[in-house]
Design a protein around this motif. Structure first.
Motif, PDB file in Angstrom:
ATOM      1  N   THR A  49      24.258  55.630   5.817  1.00  0.00           N
ATOM      2  CA  THR A  49      24.168  56.170   4.408  1.00  0.00           C
ATOM      3  C   THR A  49      22.756  55.980   4.180  1.00  0.00           C
ATOM      4  OG1 THR A  49      26.459  55.541   3.868  1.00  0.00           O
ATOM      5  CG2 THR A  49      24.644  55.692   2.192  1.00  0.00           C
ATOM      6  N   LEU A  50      22.112  54.701   4.207  1.00  0.00           N
ATOM      7  CA  LEU A  50      20.751  54.429   3.993  1.00  0.00           C
ATOM      8  C   LEU A  50      19.761  55.548   4.542  1.00  0.00           C
ATOM      9  CD1 LEU A  50      20.287  50.776   3.901  1.00  0.00           C
ATOM     10  CD2 LEU A  50      20.855  52.333   1.894  1.00  0.00           C
ATOM     11  N   GLU A  51      19.972  55.929   5.893  1.00  0.00           N
ATOM     12  CA  GLU A  51      19.198  56.890   6.475  1.00  0.00           C
ATOM     13  C   GLU A  51      19.460  58.255   6.009  1.00  0.00           C
ATOM     14  OE1 GLU A  51      20.114  56.731  10.680  1.00  0.00           O
ATOM     15  OE2 GLU A  51      19.802  54.629  10.926  1.00  0.00           O
ATOM     16  N   ARG A  52      20.549  58.685   5.593  1.00  0.00           N
ATOM     17  CA  ARG A  52      20.765  59.963   5.101  1.00  0.00           C
ATOM     18  C   ARG A  52      20.258  59.921   3.507  1.00  0.00           C
ATOM     19  NH1 ARG A  52      26.470  62.306   5.152  1.00  0.00           N
ATOM     20  NH2 ARG A  52      25.387  64.011   4.382  1.00  0.00           N
ATOM     21  N   THR A  57      17.675  65.623   0.111  1.00  0.00           N
ATOM     22  CA  THR A  57      16.983  66.197  -1.221  1.00  0.00           C
ATOM     23  C   THR A  57      18.030  66.792  -1.984  1.00  0.00           C
ATOM     24  OG1 THR A  57      16.897  68.110  -0.184  1.00  0.00           O
ATOM     25  CG2 THR A  57      14.869  66.457   0.192  1.00  0.00           C
ATOM     26  N   ASP A  58      19.105  66.978  -1.855  1.00  0.00           N
ATOM     27  CA  ASP A  58      20.119  67.347  -2.604  1.00  0.00           C
ATOM     28  C   ASP A  58      20.734  66.467  -3.575  1.00  0.00           C
ATOM     29  OD1 ASP A  58      22.795  68.233  -3.907  1.00  0.00           O
ATOM     30  OD2 ASP A  58      22.734  70.056  -2.295  1.00  0.00           O
ATOM     31  N   SER A  60      23.187  66.312  -5.664  1.00  0.00           N
ATOM     32  CA  SER A  60      24.690  65.860  -5.325  1.00  0.00           C
ATOM     33  C   SER A  60      25.010  65.304  -4.268  1.00  0.00           C
ATOM     34  CB  SER A  60      25.427  67.138  -5.707  1.00  0.00           C
ATOM     35  OG  SER A  60      25.303  68.136  -4.869  1.00  0.00           O
ATOM     36  N   VAL A  61      24.542  65.582  -3.049  1.00  0.00           N
ATOM     37  CA  VAL A  61      24.836  64.745  -1.745  1.00  0.00           C
ATOM     38  C   VAL A  61      24.587  63.386  -2.082  1.00  0.00           C
ATOM     39  CG1 VAL A  61      24.365  64.933   0.489  1.00  0.00           C
ATOM     40  CG2 VAL A  61      24.564  66.915  -0.753  1.00  0.00           C
ATOM     41  N   ARG A  62      23.298  63.002  -2.553  1.00  0.00           N
ATOM     42  CA  ARG A  62      22.826  61.741  -2.934  1.00  0.00           C
ATOM     43  C   ARG A  62      23.570  61.163  -3.652  1.00  0.00           C
ATOM     44  NH1 ARG A  62      17.534  60.334  -1.741  1.00  0.00           N
ATOM     45  NH2 ARG A  62      17.434  58.893  -3.635  1.00  0.00           N
ATOM     46  N   ALA A  63      24.167  61.677  -4.638  1.00  0.00           N
ATOM     47  CA  ALA A  63      25.077  60.823  -5.454  1.00  0.00           C
ATOM     48  C   ALA A  63      26.548  60.644  -4.725  1.00  0.00           C
ATOM     49  CB  ALA A  63      25.233  61.534  -6.585  1.00  0.00           C
ATOM     50  N   ASP A  64      26.995  61.643  -3.943  1.00  0.00           N
ATOM     51  CA  ASP A  64      28.077  61.366  -3.221  1.00  0.00           C
ATOM     52  C   ASP A  64      28.075  60.269  -2.128  1.00  0.00           C
ATOM     53  OD1 ASP A  64      29.567  63.215  -4.693  1.00  0.00           O
ATOM     54  OD2 ASP A  64      29.089  64.825  -3.009  1.00  0.00           O
ATOM     55  N   LEU A  65      26.815  60.192  -1.492  1.00  0.00           N
ATOM     56  CA  LEU A  65      26.604  59.433  -0.351  1.00  0.00           C
ATOM     57  C   LEU A  65      26.698  57.578  -1.014  1.00  0.00           C
ATOM     58  CD1 LEU A  65      23.740  60.937   1.352  1.00  0.00           C
ATOM     59  CD2 LEU A  65      25.943  60.233   2.410  1.00  0.00           C
ATOM     60  N   VAL A  66      26.163  57.706  -2.341  1.00  0.00           N
ATOM     61  CA  VAL A  66      26.088  56.457  -2.910  1.00  0.00           C
ATOM     62  C   VAL A  66      27.252  56.020  -3.710  1.00  0.00           C
ATOM     63  CG1 VAL A  66      25.258  55.344  -4.950  1.00  0.00           C
ATOM     64  CG2 VAL A  66      23.666  56.787  -3.522  1.00  0.00           C
ATOM     65  N   HIS A  67      27.916  56.998  -3.935  1.00  0.00           N
ATOM     66  CA  HIS A  67      29.457  56.775  -4.553  1.00  0.00           C
ATOM     67  C   HIS A  67      30.256  56.253  -3.394  1.00  0.00           C
ATOM     68  CE1 HIS A  67      32.849  56.928  -7.462  1.00  0.00           C
ATOM     69  NE2 HIS A  67      33.360  57.774  -6.673  1.00  0.00           N
ATOM     70  N   THR A  68      30.372  56.825  -2.272  1.00  0.00           N
ATOM     71  CA  THR A  68      31.242  56.602  -1.235  1.00  0.00           C
ATOM     72  C   THR A  68      30.832  55.111  -0.689  1.00  0.00           C
ATOM     73  OG1 THR A  68      31.168  58.851  -0.498  1.00  0.00           O
ATOM     74  CG2 THR A  68      32.022  57.230   1.361  1.00  0.00           C
ATOM     75  N   LEU A  69      29.596  54.744  -0.413  1.00  0.00           N
ATOM     76  CA  LEU A  69      29.180  53.453  -0.031  1.00  0.00           C
ATOM     77  C   LEU A  69      29.609  52.459  -1.196  1.00  0.00           C
ATOM     78  CD1 LEU A  69      27.642  51.714   1.746  1.00  0.00           C
ATOM     79  CD2 LEU A  69      25.565  52.169   0.802  1.00  0.00           C
ATOM     80  N   LYS A  70      29.666  52.806  -2.340  1.00  0.00           N
ATOM     81  CA  LYS A  70      29.985  51.719  -3.434  1.00  0.00           C
ATOM     82  C   LYS A  70      31.419  51.402  -3.243  1.00  0.00           C
ATOM     83  CE  LYS A  70      30.972  53.086  -7.558  1.00  0.00           C
ATOM     84  NZ  LYS A  70      30.806  53.718  -9.108  1.00  0.00           N
ATOM     85  N   GLY A  90      23.386  55.811 -11.667  1.00  0.00           N
ATOM     86  CA  GLY A  90      22.863  55.973 -13.118  1.00  0.00           C
ATOM     87  C   GLY A  90      21.293  56.489 -12.993  1.00  0.00           C
ATOM     88  N   ASP A  91      20.727  55.839 -11.941  1.00  0.00           N
ATOM     89  CA  ASP A  91      19.052  56.207 -11.884  1.00  0.00           C
ATOM     90  C   ASP A  91      19.084  57.734 -11.390  1.00  0.00           C
ATOM     91  OD1 ASP A  91      18.370  53.582 -12.677  1.00  0.00           O
ATOM     92  OD2 ASP A  91      18.032  53.044 -10.853  1.00  0.00           O
ATOM     93  N   LEU A  92      20.034  58.058 -10.593  1.00  0.00           N
ATOM     94  CA  LEU A  92      19.999  59.364  -9.871  1.00  0.00           C
ATOM     95  C   LEU A  92      20.396  60.464 -10.822  1.00  0.00           C
ATOM     96  CD1 LEU A  92      21.693  58.581  -6.515  1.00  0.00           C
ATOM     97  CD2 LEU A  92      19.379  59.514  -6.802  1.00  0.00           C
ATOM     98  N   LYS A  93      21.265  59.937 -11.903  1.00  0.00           N
ATOM     99  CA  LYS A  93      21.330  61.149 -13.057  1.00  0.00           C
ATOM    100  C   LYS A  93      20.109  61.339 -13.591  1.00  0.00           C
ATOM    101  CE  LYS A  93      26.166  59.618 -13.566  1.00  0.00           C
ATOM    102  NZ  LYS A  93      27.115  59.123 -14.380  1.00  0.00           N
ATOM    103  N   ALA A  94      19.087  60.397 -14.081  1.00  0.00           N
ATOM    104  CA  ALA A  94      17.762  60.551 -14.662  1.00  0.00           C
ATOM    105  C   ALA A  94      16.915  61.233 -13.549  1.00  0.00           C
ATOM    106  CB  ALA A  94      17.589  59.275 -15.207  1.00  0.00           C
ATOM    107  N   ALA A  95      16.783  60.682 -12.368  1.00  0.00           N
ATOM    108  CA  ALA A  95      15.673  61.167 -11.471  1.00  0.00           C
ATOM    109  C   ALA A  95      16.496  61.291 -10.077  1.00  0.00           C
ATOM    110  CB  ALA A  95      14.653  60.020 -11.360  1.00  0.00           C
ATOM    111  N   HIS A  96      16.279  62.492  -9.940  1.00  0.00           N
ATOM    112  CA  HIS A  96      17.060  62.711  -8.348  1.00  0.00           C
ATOM    113  C   HIS A  96      16.461  62.205  -7.420  1.00  0.00           C
ATOM    114  CE1 HIS A  96      19.754  65.364 -10.629  1.00  0.00           C
ATOM    115  NE2 HIS A  96      18.551  66.258 -11.011  1.00  0.00           N
ATOM    116  N   ASN A  97      15.316  61.854  -7.309  1.00  0.00           N
ATOM    117  CA  ASN A  97      14.748  61.269  -6.372  1.00  0.00           C
ATOM    118  C   ASN A  97      14.591  59.584  -6.506  1.00  0.00           C
ATOM    119  OD1 ASN A  97      12.770  61.759  -8.202  1.00  0.00           O
ATOM    120  ND2 ASN A  97      11.061  62.236  -6.799  1.00  0.00           N
ATOM    121  N   ALA A  98      15.457  59.099  -7.180  1.00  0.00           N
ATOM    122  CA  ALA A  98      15.299  57.564  -7.606  1.00  0.00           C
ATOM    123  C   ALA A  98      14.947  56.772  -6.484  1.00  0.00           C
ATOM    124  CB  ALA A  98      16.594  57.165  -8.483  1.00  0.00           C
TER     125      ALA A  98
END
Length: 120
Positions: A49-52, A57-58, A60-70, A90-98
């Motif tokens: 997950t960290l590697e991905r 760059t997408d 929504s994919v980043r958010a899904d990865l973090v949510h799954t890991l949670k 929360g940070d990803l909602k404000a900045a996609h490249n948090a």
């Protein structure tokens, strides 16, 4: 139900530990083999997950990865990883490249603890 052999043998369960061994034992019904499998699975999944996250760059994919890991973190009692995921969501909602610095630190700590449990 017998107490978890992982918690009994390790003697390392404490409020400060990165993994709540009581929660892990509860979620695996005290089955040591299942505990070991779940911990190995978490180590593998969290690394991937960290590697991905690093290369994705997408938003929504980043958010899904973090949510799954949670969810995985909560399942094994890795509260600091779950909290870091919540913060990053929360940070990803404000900045996609948090930045993922906090999550990387929490995962590194949890995985180090898992290695100590499984090898020690």
């Amino acid at each position: 139900m017998a107490p978890s052999s992982m918690a009994r043998v390790s003697g390392r369960a404490s409020p400060e530990a990165p993994i709540d061994l009581v929660q892990l034992a509860t979620n695996t019904l005290g089955n040591r083999d299942l505990e070991v499998q779940v911990l190995h699975l978490f180590k593998s999944q969290s690394r991937m997950t960290l590697e991905r996250l690093e290369n994705e760059t997408d938003p929504s994919v980043r958010a899904d990865l973090v949510h799954t890991l949670k969810g995985s973190a909560r399942a094994i009692g890795a509260a600091r990883v779950a909290t870091a995921c919540e913060c990053l969501e929360g940070d990803l909602k404000a900045a996609h490249n948090a930045p993922t610095t906090g999550l990387v630190a929490a995962v590194t700590e949890a995985n180090g603890y898992i290695c100590d449990l499984l090898e020690g």
